[in-house]
Scaffold this motif. Structure first.
Motif, PDB file in Angstrom:
ATOM      1  N   TYR A 134    -117.007   7.625  -8.551  1.00 53.54           N
ATOM      2  CA  TYR A 134    -116.084   7.350  -7.309  1.00 53.54           C
ATOM      3  C   TYR A 134    -114.949   7.933  -7.497  1.00 53.54           C
ATOM      4  O   TYR A 134    -114.211   7.546  -8.825  1.00 53.54           O
ATOM      5  CB  TYR A 134    -115.903   5.623  -7.005  1.00 53.54           C
ATOM      6  CG  TYR A 134    -117.165   5.110  -6.664  1.00 53.54           C
ATOM      7  CD1 TYR A 134    -117.325   4.659  -5.151  1.00 53.54           C
ATOM      8  CD2 TYR A 134    -118.128   4.445  -7.521  1.00 53.54           C
ATOM      9  CE1 TYR A 134    -118.382   3.926  -4.692  1.00 53.54           C
ATOM     10  CE2 TYR A 134    -119.006   3.867  -7.260  1.00 53.54           C
ATOM     11  CZ  TYR A 134    -119.273   3.643  -5.892  1.00 53.54           C
ATOM     12  OH  TYR A 134    -120.324   2.814  -5.314  1.00 53.54           O
ATOM     13  N   ARG A 135    -114.642   8.855  -6.621  1.00 56.47           N
ATOM     14  CA  ARG A 135    -113.113   9.567  -6.800  1.00 56.47           C
ATOM     15  C   ARG A 135    -112.756   9.827  -5.436  1.00 56.47           C
ATOM     16  O   ARG A 135    -113.163  10.335  -4.518  1.00 56.47           O
ATOM     17  CB  ARG A 135    -113.421  10.762  -7.640  1.00 56.47           C
ATOM     18  CG  ARG A 135    -111.859  11.618  -8.415  1.00 56.47           C
ATOM     19  CD  ARG A 135    -112.758  12.786  -9.191  1.00 56.47           C
ATOM     20  NE  ARG A 135    -111.454  13.309  -9.997  1.00 56.47           N
ATOM     21  CZ  ARG A 135    -111.690  14.275 -10.619  1.00 56.47           C
ATOM     22  NH1 ARG A 135    -112.678  15.047 -10.701  1.00 56.47           N
ATOM     23  NH2 ARG A 135    -110.505  14.733 -11.436  1.00 56.47           N
ATOM     24  N   ALA A 136    -111.266   9.806  -5.601  1.00 54.36           N
ATOM     25  CA  ALA A 136    -110.565   9.986  -4.347  1.00 54.36           C
ATOM     26  C   ALA A 136    -110.496  11.724  -4.113  1.00 54.36           C
ATOM     27  O   ALA A 136    -110.258  12.425  -5.086  1.00 54.36           O
ATOM     28  CB  ALA A 136    -109.341   9.390  -4.493  1.00 54.36           C
ATOM     29  N   SER A 137    -110.897  12.093  -2.901  1.00 61.57           N
ATOM     30  CA  SER A 137    -110.869  13.400  -2.467  1.00 61.57           C
ATOM     31  C   SER A 137    -109.448  14.033  -2.008  1.00 61.57           C
ATOM     32  O   SER A 137    -109.071  15.314  -1.904  1.00 61.57           O
ATOM     33  CB  SER A 137    -112.128  13.706  -1.464  1.00 61.57           C
ATOM     34  OG  SER A 137    -111.608  13.020  -0.346  1.00 61.57           O
ATOM     35  N   ASP A 138    -108.544  13.201  -1.617  1.00 61.63           N
ATOM     36  CA  ASP A 138    -107.323  13.334  -1.371  1.00 61.63           C
ATOM     37  C   ASP A 138    -106.154  13.249  -2.219  1.00 61.63           C
ATOM     38  O   ASP A 138    -105.004  13.214  -1.649  1.00 61.63           O
ATOM     39  CB  ASP A 138    -107.183  12.618   0.143  1.00 61.63           C
ATOM     40  CG  ASP A 138    -107.074  11.093  -0.194  1.00 61.63           C
ATOM     41  OD1 ASP A 138    -107.450  10.594  -1.070  1.00 61.63           O
ATOM     42  OD2 ASP A 138    -106.646  10.296   0.896  1.00 61.63           O
TER      43      ASP A 138
ATOM     44  N   ALA B 263    -106.861  12.767  -9.479  1.00 58.35           N
ATOM     45  CA  ALA B 263    -107.051  11.362  -9.390  1.00 58.35           C
ATOM     46  C   ALA B 263    -108.270  10.925 -10.711  1.00 58.35           C
ATOM     47  O   ALA B 263    -108.957  11.847 -10.960  1.00 58.35           O
ATOM     48  CB  ALA B 263    -107.716  11.041  -8.105  1.00 58.35           C
TER      49      ALA B 263
ATOM     50  N   ASP C 101    -115.876   6.821   3.407  1.00 57.98           N
ATOM     51  CA  ASP C 101    -115.005   6.568   4.175  1.00 57.98           C
ATOM     52  C   ASP C 101    -115.865   6.286   5.489  1.00 57.98           C
ATOM     53  O   ASP C 101    -115.613   5.268   6.243  1.00 57.98           O
ATOM     54  CB  ASP C 101    -113.997   7.706   4.765  1.00 57.98           C
ATOM     55  CG  ASP C 101    -112.617   7.607   3.826  1.00 57.98           C
ATOM     56  OD1 ASP C 101    -112.709   6.655   2.992  1.00 57.98           O
ATOM     57  OD2 ASP C 101    -112.318   8.648   3.749  1.00 57.98           O
TER      58      ASP C 101
ATOM     59  N   LEU D 130    -113.030   1.129  -4.886  1.00 59.96           N
ATOM     60  CA  LEU D 130    -112.456   1.297  -3.514  1.00 59.96           C
ATOM     61  C   LEU D 130    -111.695   0.070  -2.912  1.00 59.96           C
ATOM     62  O   LEU D 130    -111.597  -0.100  -1.882  1.00 59.96           O
ATOM     63  CB  LEU D 130    -114.028   1.536  -2.410  1.00 59.96           C
ATOM     64  CG  LEU D 130    -114.738   2.438  -2.871  1.00 59.96           C
ATOM     65  CD1 LEU D 130    -116.082   2.529  -2.121  1.00 59.96           C
ATOM     66  CD2 LEU D 130    -113.865   3.985  -2.728  1.00 59.96           C
TER      67      LEU D 130
ATOM     68  N   LYS E 224    -107.269   1.688  -4.765  1.00 57.34           N
ATOM     69  CA  LYS E 224    -106.824   2.904  -4.162  1.00 57.34           C
ATOM     70  C   LYS E 224    -105.437   3.104  -3.941  1.00 57.34           C
ATOM     71  O   LYS E 224    -104.890   4.097  -4.166  1.00 57.34           O
ATOM     72  CB  LYS E 224    -107.495   2.779  -2.559  1.00 57.34           C
ATOM     73  CG  LYS E 224    -108.930   2.567  -2.270  1.00 57.34           C
ATOM     74  CD  LYS E 224    -109.359   2.151  -0.929  1.00 57.34           C
ATOM     75  CE  LYS E 224    -109.034   3.440   0.092  1.00 57.34           C
ATOM     76  NZ  LYS E 224    -109.549   3.060   1.425  1.00 57.34           N
TER      77      LYS E 224
ATOM     78  N   GLN F  83    -103.669   6.487  -6.247  1.00 59.58           N
ATOM     79  CA  GLN F  83    -102.545   7.244  -5.752  1.00 59.58           C
ATOM     80  C   GLN F  83    -101.270   7.418  -6.650  1.00 59.58           C
ATOM     81  O   GLN F  83    -100.905   8.618  -6.968  1.00 59.58           O
ATOM     82  CB  GLN F  83    -102.045   6.658  -4.285  1.00 59.58           C
ATOM     83  CG  GLN F  83    -101.155   7.865  -3.745  1.00 59.58           C
ATOM     84  CD  GLN F  83    -101.139   7.633  -2.343  1.00 59.58           C
ATOM     85  OE1 GLN F  83    -101.141   6.585  -1.846  1.00 59.58           O
ATOM     86  NE2 GLN F  83    -100.736   8.514  -1.622  1.00 59.58           N
TER      87      GLN F  83
END
Length: 309
Positions: free
Chosen positions: A142-146, A150, A177, A280, A285, A289
């Protein structure tokens, strides 16, 4: 049986020992974040499990010191051992980098499921050539794409530093998402919805249970037969034991469809509030960030200092 407070304190102490003795400033920053993480935001809110606390602190340490989360370039010595447990039983022990260990574990567990035997028996059969290895092993990351820089979360391993996450070469990605709001007409939970539920929950959602979400059932809060949808807003990870308690009617849960937070109502009138602790979950989350931004700032500063030299 040790108390929850004692167990959590032991988890915190054992994990923080990685920083060594000369890390006063880092400890102060980590202490502030742990205090925020453990401070209840709702009445009757249960503390995160010892597993969730260890994952959190490992992630905080990785933010402070990259060297503590990267894999060694050379293999450590004496990572394979055999030792006796009794006159008739012995144990094998082997140490690998995290990616290799997780892939081997998936091979063993898939083989065990296919043969309907224990993981230990499956490993023995694989080594002795009596069973074929699992052909398709997937390692979910699991890794944030935005978020630039991250960190990533790997099931059974916890949070890992960005540079280490880059080594987990993903061959395919899944739109989590979209899975968050997807609905299936089937009772069985589709893989993409199940991946979101596991990533949101982290562990079994029974207050205080540390069973990992990927080892739990996807329980319909409102029964499928009664019209409850197969969707993340109506699904929660429950281990077999606590799933049975809910099914027997000894506890009832109410879920916030947006955050995944759960209020548990018990037979004796008591109630407890349980927050999701997976990568998540809303708190995670927001933290990802801030970590990504901190890592970017530190690397930019290091680059500027290198140019001055």
């Amino acid at each position: 049986m040790p108390s929850t407070t004692a167990t959590n304190s032991a988890a915190i102490d054992a994990t923080l020992c990685k920083l060594g003795n000369d890390a006063t400033e880092a400890l102060e920053r980590i202490d502030a974040e742990i205090a925020r993480y453990l401070t209840a935001s709702r009445p009757c809110q249960h503390l995160p499990s010892a597993r969730a606390i260890r994952n959190k602190i490992n992630a905080l340490i990785a933010q402070e010191d990259e060297s503590l989360s990267t894999q060694d370039s050379t293999e450590p010595e004496d990572t394979y051992h055999v030792f006796a447990l009794s006159s008739t039983r012995s144990c094998l022990s082997a140490e690998y980098d995290s990616a290799t260990a997780l892939i081997l574990d998936e091979h063993i567990r898939q083989t065990a499921e296919n043969l309907d035997v224990s993981p230990a028996e499956a490993l023995a059969r694989l080594i002795k050539g009596e069973a074929a290895g699992a052909a398709n092993v997937k390692l979910h990351v699991y890794r944030a794409s935005d978020v630039h820089n991250a960190p990533a979360f790997v099931k059974a391993a916890g949070w890992i530093y960005p540079d280490v996450a880059d080594q987990y070469c993903a061959t395919s990605t899944r739109d989590i998402d979209a899975a968050a709001t997807a609905t299936s007409k089937s009772y069985s939970t589709p893989a993409h919805i199940g991946a979101f539920v596991e990533g949101r929950d982290g562990t079994c959602r029974w207050p205080g249970c540390s069973r990992q979400a990927h080892q739990c059932q996807k329980d319909h809060r409102i029964d499928f037969a009664a019209g409850g949808p197969t969707a993340a807003s109506n699904l929660a990870s429950l281990c077999q034991h606590h799933h049975n308690i809910k099914t027997d009617g000894r506890a009832f849960c109410i879920m916030d469809p947006f955050t995944g937070d759960i209020v548990w109502l018990f037979e004796n009138g008591r109630w407890e509030y349980d927050e999701a602790t997976g990568p998540l979950a809303p708190k995670a989350k927001n933290w990802v960030q801030s970590v990504g931004q901190a890592i970017t700032r530190r690397r930019d500063n290091a680059h500027d200092d290198a140019k001055k030299d």
